[in-house]
Design an enzyme around this catalytic site. Structure first.
Site, PDB file in Angstrom:
ATOM      1  N   SER A   1       0.926  -1.112   0.017  1.00 19.79           N
ATOM      2  CA  SER A   1       0.108  -0.032  -0.079  1.00 19.79           C
ATOM      3  C   SER A   1       0.691   1.147  -0.124  1.00 19.79           C
ATOM      4  CB  SER A   1      -1.024   0.087   1.170  1.00 19.79           C
ATOM      5  OG  SER A   1      -0.320   0.087   2.435  1.00 19.79           O
ATOM      6  N   GLY A   2       0.296   2.331  -0.417  1.00 22.80           N
ATOM      7  CA  GLY A   2       1.052   3.514  -0.355  1.00 22.80           C
ATOM      8  C   GLY A   2       0.035   4.707  -0.262  1.00 22.80           C
ATOM      9  N   GLN A   3       0.529   5.952  -0.214  1.00 23.30           N
ATOM     10  CA  GLN A   3      -0.331   6.912   0.011  1.00 23.30           C
ATOM     11  C   GLN A   3      -1.797   7.225  -0.949  1.00 23.30           C
ATOM     12  OE1 GLN A   3       1.327  10.748  -1.689  1.00 23.30           O
ATOM     13  NE2 GLN A   3       2.803   9.586  -2.494  1.00 23.30           N
TER      14      GLN A   3
ATOM     15  N   VAL B   1      -2.903  -2.245  -2.676  1.00 18.19           N
ATOM     16  CA  VAL B   1      -3.062  -2.963  -3.857  1.00 18.19           C
ATOM     17  C   VAL B   1      -3.239  -4.490  -3.098  1.00 18.19           C
ATOM     18  CG1 VAL B   1      -1.661  -4.159  -5.719  1.00 18.19           C
ATOM     19  CG2 VAL B   1      -1.324  -1.746  -4.930  1.00 18.19           C
TER      20      VAL B   1
ATOM     21  N   ASP C   1       8.790   9.696  -9.492  1.00 18.03           N
ATOM     22  CA  ASP C   1       8.718   9.035  -8.084  1.00 18.03           C
ATOM     23  C   ASP C   1       9.361   7.769  -7.994  1.00 18.03           C
ATOM     24  OD1 ASP C   1       7.717   9.012  -5.437  1.00 18.03           O
ATOM     25  OD2 ASP C   1       5.735   8.147  -5.502  1.00 18.03           O
TER      26      ASP C   1
HETATM   27  N1  LIG Z   1       1.361  -4.977  -9.726  1.00 15.05           N
HETATM   28  C1  LIG Z   1       1.740  -5.216  -8.325  1.00 15.05           C
HETATM   29  N2  LIG Z   1       2.049  -6.292  -8.050  1.00 15.05           N
HETATM   30  C2  LIG Z   1       2.347  -6.551  -6.663  1.00 15.05           C
HETATM   31  N3  LIG Z   1       2.589  -5.736  -5.817  1.00 15.05           N
HETATM   32  C3  LIG Z   1       2.456  -4.504  -6.074  1.00 15.05           C
HETATM   33  C4  LIG Z   1       1.881  -4.155  -7.503  1.00 15.05           C
HETATM   34  N4  LIG Z   1       1.695  -2.902  -7.712  1.00 15.05           N
HETATM   35  C5  LIG Z   1       1.839  -2.232  -6.542  1.00 15.05           C
HETATM   36  N5  LIG Z   1       2.355  -3.110  -5.978  1.00 15.05           N
HETATM   37  C6  LIG Z   1       2.866  -3.191  -4.246  1.00 15.05           C
HETATM   38  O1  LIG Z   1       2.025  -1.994  -3.683  1.00 15.05           O
HETATM   39  C7  LIG Z   1       2.816  -0.918  -3.084  1.00 15.05           C
HETATM   40  C8  LIG Z   1       2.019   0.293  -3.438  1.00 15.05           C
HETATM   41  O2  LIG Z   1       1.622   0.462  -4.791  1.00 15.05           O
HETATM   42  P1  LIG Z   1       1.803   1.970  -5.357  1.00 15.05           P
HETATM   43  O3  LIG Z   1       3.093   2.375  -5.301  1.00 15.05           O
HETATM   44  O4  LIG Z   1       1.105   1.734  -6.666  1.00 15.05           O
HETATM   45  O5  LIG Z   1       0.846   2.670  -4.487  1.00 15.05           O
HETATM   46  P2  LIG Z   1       0.756   4.372  -4.340  1.00 15.05           P
HETATM   47  O6  LIG Z   1      -0.348   4.565  -3.177  1.00 15.05           O
HETATM   48  O7  LIG Z   1       0.537   5.195  -5.347  1.00 15.05           O
HETATM   49  O8  LIG Z   1       2.242   4.326  -3.574  1.00 15.05           O
HETATM   50  P3  LIG Z   1       3.060   5.984  -3.162  1.00 15.05           P
HETATM   51  O9  LIG Z   1       2.776   6.059  -1.767  1.00 15.05           O
HETATM   52  O10 LIG Z   1       4.441   5.423  -3.463  1.00 15.05           O
HETATM   53  O11 LIG Z   1       2.531   6.872  -4.150  1.00 15.05           O
HETATM   54  C9  LIG Z   1       4.144  -0.949  -3.972  1.00 15.05           C
HETATM   55  O12 LIG Z   1       5.126  -0.522  -3.194  1.00 15.05           O
HETATM   56  C10 LIG Z   1       4.344  -2.515  -4.073  1.00 15.05           C
HETATM   57  O13 LIG Z   1       4.979  -3.019  -3.111  1.00 15.05           O
HETATM   58 MG   LIG Z   2       4.467   3.439  -4.495  1.00 17.34          MG
END
Ligand SMILES: Nc1ncnc2c1ncn2[C@@H]1O[C@H](COP(=O)(O)OP(=O)(O)OP(=O)(O)O)[C@@H](O)[C@H]1O
Ligand SMILES: [Mg+2]
Length: 349
Positions: free
Chosen positions: A95-97, A101, A210
């Protein structure tokens, strides 16, 4: 300097804690699961305002419950996520901000997928446009070093981004390495692949904005040795921008700890911001620590070689590696290495 190492230690402890296997209790929390990572990233980062500040504390839907029919995007009229994919809420991949996922399976084909669930209500309108920006940029890309987008579904409240499923990310790999870092050989292998993906992006004027180990995904093990030397794919194009060769942008992007100083200082930036981040990723991978102390000016710190490269662990790391890092983390946008220059550097070759 002592302080900065301590801070890096706190950061790593927080990240380790956040990366522990997901417990059932965390599964239903939507985007809240890795607050530790976010908080640590912010505190370990440089001094500028964090781009994560737009994240509100509202609760998240954890996916699917509000799916009332396909609302545009790639899902098609009348199609819902639930009719096509089994979302495995108990298996959080990360998960991220912006979202959480989840693992999922396509009913029709049995194919395993990753589904990023974004609660649109948590973000102001401007951010929603940005969320769709991720999808539209991903839609235009097709490269083995970039995660494949399968489909997008949208409801009033939620955005579902269905992607190919990967096996983890580079941060997990770094933290699970001996002494919380990776060898030169493995780092080189991963960084070379990041450069390949970036060459593809930059020739199309797509700037990721990023880059960090969490956004470098690892492909599932395909055979002998592939666990140690995995194939990588870049993900998370939420901040990505189209920036022409001669243009500059000013909007806030990225994650402070990996951000080039020109962004933190609100100066114009271009594709070279990705190269700075590659420098920080290389540094973090080889040392298991961040290069900078968040309270001091980056320019002052970078000039101080004994601060940047303390004997432990850097005396065990080759001068070629630090030379490449120096060229990537060059304060001058003009002099900073491009993808092509990094690709020809003797450490990568
Ligand atoms: N296609 C995928 N398959 C497996 N794990 C994934 C996948 N996409 C994302 N993840 C996991 O989920 C995490 C969060 O995804 P992502 O970076 O797209 O989210 P975000 O909310 O945009 O994050 P950020 O805080 O970096 O902006 C990733 O760091 C990774 O560990
Ligand atoms: Mg991310």
């Amino acid at each position: 300097m002592q302080m900065s190492r301590q801070q890096a230690g706190h950061f790593e402890a927080a990240v380790r804690a956040a990366l522990l296997p997901v417990s059932a209790g965390r599964g239903s929390g939507g985007g809240g699961g890795q607050e530790g990572v976010k908080a640590a990233t912010t505190s370990a980062g440089a001094a500028a305002a964090s781009a994560v500040s737009a994240t509100s504390s509202g609760s998240s839907s954890a996916g699917g419950s509000d799916a009332v029919g396909g609302g545009g995007g790639g899902g098609g009229v009348g199609e819902t996520l639930e009719s096509q994919f089994d979302v495995q809420h108990e298996e959080i991949l990360g998960s991220g901000q912006f979202g959480t996922v989840y693992a999922g399976v396509c009913y029709a084909t049995g194919q395993e997928v990753a589904i990023k669930v974004i609660d649109k209500l948590r973000f102001p309108t401007k951010q929603e446009t940005q969320l769709k920006n991720e999808v539209s940029i991903l839609q235009s890309l097709n490269h083995e070093g970039v995660v494949k987008l399968h489909k997008m579904f949208e409801t009033q409240r939620t955005l579902f981004v269905v992607m190919e499923k990967m096996a983890g990310d580079m941060l997990e790999m770094i933290l699970s390495g001996a002494e919380g870092r990776l060898s030169e050989r493995v780092t080189k292998y991963l960084v070379a692949q990041i450069l390949c993906a970036l060459r593809y992006l930059h020739t199309r004027c797509v700037v990721h904005c990023d880059l960090k180990p969490e956004n470098v995904l690892l492909a599932p093990a395909a055979g002998h040795g592939s666990l140690l030397y995995p194939q990588i794919k870049l993900c998370d194009f939420g901040f990505a921008r189209i920036i022409g060769e001669k243009s500059f942008r000013k909007s806030i992007v990225g994650t402070p700890a990996y951000l080039a100083p020109e962004v933190l200082k609100y100066k114009g930036y271009n594709r070279s911001i990705d190269m700075w981040s590659v420098g920080v990723i290389t540094y973090v991978s080889l040392s298991g620590t961040f290069p900078f102390n968040e309270d001091e000016d980056i320019a002052d710190q970078i000039k101080n070689a004994s601060f940047m490269y303390p004997p432990v662990p850097w005396e065990t790391i080759s001068a070629e590696a630090t030379n490449l890092i120096d060229h990537l983390m060059d304060l001058s946008i003009k002099d900073r290495y491009t993808v092509a220059m990094a690709w020809c550097h003797k450490w990568i070759k």
